[in-house]
Design a protein around this motif. Structure first.
Motif, PDB file in Angstrom:
ATOM      1  N   ARG A  45      -7.919 -64.216 -31.046  1.00  0.00           N
ATOM      2  CA  ARG A  45      -9.178 -63.704 -31.556  1.00  0.00           C
ATOM      3  C   ARG A  45      -9.555 -62.454 -30.755  1.00  0.00           C
ATOM      4  N   GLU A  46      -9.926 -61.397 -31.471  1.00  0.00           N
ATOM      5  CA  GLU A  46     -10.211 -60.131 -30.800  1.00  0.00           C
ATOM      6  C   GLU A  46     -11.594 -59.609 -31.142  1.00  0.00           C
ATOM      7  N   PHE A  47     -12.123 -58.847 -30.214  1.00  0.00           N
ATOM      8  CA  PHE A  47     -13.434 -58.235 -30.375  1.00  0.00           C
ATOM      9  C   PHE A  47     -13.404 -57.163 -31.454  1.00  0.00           C
ATOM     10  N   VAL A  48     -14.468 -57.127 -32.257  1.00  0.00           N
ATOM     11  CA  VAL A  48     -14.611 -56.093 -33.283  1.00  0.00           C
ATOM     12  C   VAL A  48     -15.828 -55.213 -32.985  1.00  0.00           C
ATOM     13  N   ALA A  49     -16.993 -55.845 -32.832  1.00  0.00           N
ATOM     14  CA  ALA A  49     -18.224 -55.079 -32.634  1.00  0.00           C
ATOM     15  C   ALA A  49     -19.280 -55.983 -32.020  1.00  0.00           C
ATOM     16  N   ALA A  50     -20.261 -55.354 -31.359  1.00  0.00           N
ATOM     17  CA  ALA A  50     -21.377 -56.107 -30.791  1.00  0.00           C
ATOM     18  C   ALA A  50     -22.635 -55.254 -30.863  1.00  0.00           C
ATOM     19  N   ILE A  51     -23.773 -55.941 -30.806  1.00  0.00           N
ATOM     20  CA  ILE A  51     -25.054 -55.261 -30.892  1.00  0.00           C
ATOM     21  C   ILE A  51     -26.030 -55.931 -29.937  1.00  0.00           C
ATOM     22  N   SER A  52     -26.847 -55.130 -29.282  1.00  0.00           N
ATOM     23  CA  SER A  52     -27.800 -55.646 -28.318  1.00  0.00           C
ATOM     24  C   SER A  52     -28.944 -56.385 -29.010  1.00  0.00           C
ATOM     25  N   ARG A  53     -29.781 -57.039 -28.216  1.00  0.00           N
ATOM     26  CA  ARG A  53     -30.869 -57.849 -28.762  1.00  0.00           C
ATOM     27  C   ARG A  53     -31.805 -57.059 -29.670  1.00  0.00           C
ATOM     28  N   SER A  54     -32.122 -55.873 -29.265  1.00  0.00           N
ATOM     29  CA  SER A  54     -33.046 -55.055 -30.053  1.00  0.00           C
ATOM     30  C   SER A  54     -32.355 -54.279 -31.159  1.00  0.00           C
ATOM     31  N   GLY A  55     -31.036 -54.205 -31.068  1.00  0.00           N
ATOM     32  CA  GLY A  55     -30.278 -53.397 -32.017  1.00  0.00           C
ATOM     33  C   GLY A  55     -30.106 -51.963 -31.566  1.00  0.00           C
ATOM     34  N   GLY A  56     -30.616 -51.647 -30.387  1.00  0.00           N
ATOM     35  CA  GLY A  56     -30.569 -50.273 -29.937  1.00  0.00           C
ATOM     36  C   GLY A  56     -29.221 -49.796 -29.448  1.00  0.00           C
ATOM     37  N   ASN A  57     -28.369 -50.740 -29.057  1.00  0.00           N
ATOM     38  CA  ASN A  57     -27.033 -50.383 -28.569  1.00  0.00           C
ATOM     39  C   ASN A  57     -25.973 -51.130 -29.361  1.00  0.00           C
ATOM     40  N   THR A  58     -24.931 -50.416 -29.712  1.00  0.00           N
ATOM     41  CA  THR A  58     -23.806 -51.013 -30.432  1.00  0.00           C
ATOM     42  C   THR A  58     -22.505 -50.641 -29.739  1.00  0.00           C
ATOM     43  N   SER A  99     -24.666 -64.382 -28.009  1.00  0.00           N
ATOM     44  CA  SER A  99     -24.532 -64.346 -26.557  1.00  0.00           C
ATOM     45  C   SER A  99     -25.901 -64.275 -25.886  1.00  0.00           C
ATOM     46  N   LEU A 100     -26.046 -65.078 -24.836  1.00  0.00           N
ATOM     47  CA  LEU A 100     -27.246 -65.007 -24.013  1.00  0.00           C
ATOM     48  C   LEU A 100     -27.000 -64.203 -22.733  1.00  0.00           C
ATOM     49  N   ALA A 101     -25.929 -63.416 -22.722  1.00  0.00           N
ATOM     50  CA  ALA A 101     -25.622 -62.593 -21.555  1.00  0.00           C
ATOM     51  C   ALA A 101     -26.837 -61.760 -21.174  1.00  0.00           C
ATOM     52  N   SER A 102     -27.136 -61.724 -19.905  1.00  0.00           N
ATOM     53  CA  SER A 102     -28.359 -61.059 -19.448  1.00  0.00           C
ATOM     54  C   SER A 102     -28.228 -59.540 -19.410  1.00  0.00           C
ATOM     55  N   LEU A 103     -27.001 -59.046 -19.385  1.00  0.00           N
ATOM     56  CA  LEU A 103     -26.790 -57.603 -19.320  1.00  0.00           C
ATOM     57  C   LEU A 103     -26.369 -57.062 -20.675  1.00  0.00           C
ATOM     58  N   ASP A 104     -26.976 -55.989 -21.079  1.00  0.00           N
ATOM     59  CA  ASP A 104     -26.586 -55.286 -22.302  1.00  0.00           C
ATOM     60  C   ASP A 104     -25.494 -54.300 -21.925  1.00  0.00           C
ATOM     61  N   ARG A 110     -17.749 -57.494 -25.006  1.00  0.00           N
ATOM     62  CA  ARG A 110     -16.413 -57.532 -25.593  1.00  0.00           C
ATOM     63  C   ARG A 110     -15.666 -58.823 -25.259  1.00  0.00           C
ATOM     64  N   GLN A 111     -16.193 -59.595 -24.363  1.00  0.00           N
ATOM     65  CA  GLN A 111     -15.487 -60.782 -23.877  1.00  0.00           C
ATOM     66  C   GLN A 111     -15.890 -62.031 -24.674  1.00  0.00           C
ATOM     67  N   ARG A 112     -14.900 -62.736 -25.208  1.00  0.00           N
ATOM     68  CA  ARG A 112     -15.180 -63.953 -25.977  1.00  0.00           C
ATOM     69  C   ARG A 112     -15.958 -64.978 -25.167  1.00  0.00           C
ATOM     70  N   GLY A 113     -15.648 -65.067 -23.885  1.00  0.00           N
ATOM     71  CA  GLY A 113     -16.273 -66.077 -23.043  1.00  0.00           C
ATOM     72  C   GLY A 113     -17.766 -65.887 -22.833  1.00  0.00           C
ATOM     73  N   MET A 114     -18.293 -64.738 -23.210  1.00  0.00           N
ATOM     74  CA  MET A 114     -19.725 -64.481 -23.044  1.00  0.00           C
ATOM     75  C   MET A 114     -20.547 -65.018 -24.212  1.00  0.00           C
ATOM     76  N   TYR A 115     -19.870 -65.572 -25.200  1.00  0.00           N
ATOM     77  CA  TYR A 115     -20.549 -66.051 -26.403  1.00  0.00           C
ATOM     78  C   TYR A 115     -20.558 -67.567 -26.435  1.00  0.00           C
ATOM     79  N   GLY A 116     -21.739 -68.140 -26.613  1.00  0.00           N
ATOM     80  CA  GLY A 116     -21.861 -69.585 -26.566  1.00  0.00           C
ATOM     81  C   GLY A 116     -21.953 -70.250 -27.919  1.00  0.00           C
ATOM     82  N   ALA A 117     -22.147 -69.474 -28.959  1.00  0.00           N
ATOM     83  CA  ALA A 117     -22.260 -70.041 -30.303  1.00  0.00           C
ATOM     84  C   ALA A 117     -21.419 -69.215 -31.257  1.00  0.00           C
TER      85      ALA A 117
END
Length: 128
Positions: A45-58, A99-104, A110-117
């Motif tokens: 499984r590979e990373f495709v895309a991610a977005i921050s909580r507010s949507g301000g960073n992708t 992901s509940l990772a505290s850092l944006d 990009r890391q699968r392990g940072m995602y809990g759901a």
């Protein structure tokens, strides 16, 4: 814990477009950074895309940059992946993840392990 359900996958010809959706329920959606990953047969499984909580960073994998776009609507508890100029090598099961990772940070998200759901996945098939 948040629950995730993907939709929007299907069969499309090369050069075509699809938009994936991921609906979230449970705990406050805006507390989560969101990501899309994919897994092709016989591959990890590979990373495709991610977005921050507010949507301000992708953030995007190099293989999809310029073709895919991630967005979110916190009022609708939904994250989207717009996929344009699809290629046969984009064929995979696509998963959304929370992901509940505290850092944006792109390097973290990009890391699968940072995602809990994770959702159950939706199949995308691109024919040549």
């Amino acid at each position: 814990q948040v629950q995730l359900v993907e939709s929007g996958g299907g069969l499309v010809q090369a050069g075509g477009s699809l938009r994936l959706s991921c609906a979230a329920s449970g705990r406050a959606f805006s507390n989560y950074a969101m990501g899309w990953f994919r897994q092709a047969p016989g591959k990890e499984r590979e990373f495709v895309a991610a977005i921050s909580r507010s949507g301000g960073n992708t953030y995007y994998a190099d293989s999809v940059k310029g073709r895919f776009s991630i967005s979110r609507d916190n009022a609708k508890n939904t994250v989207y992946l717009q996929m344009n100029s699809l290629k046969p090598e984009d064929t995979a099961v696509y998963y959304c993840a929370a992901s509940l990772a505290s850092l944006d940070s792109g390097s973290i998200l990009r890391q699968r392990g940072m995602y809990g759901a994770w959702g159950q996945g939706t199949q995308v098939t691109v024919s040549s």
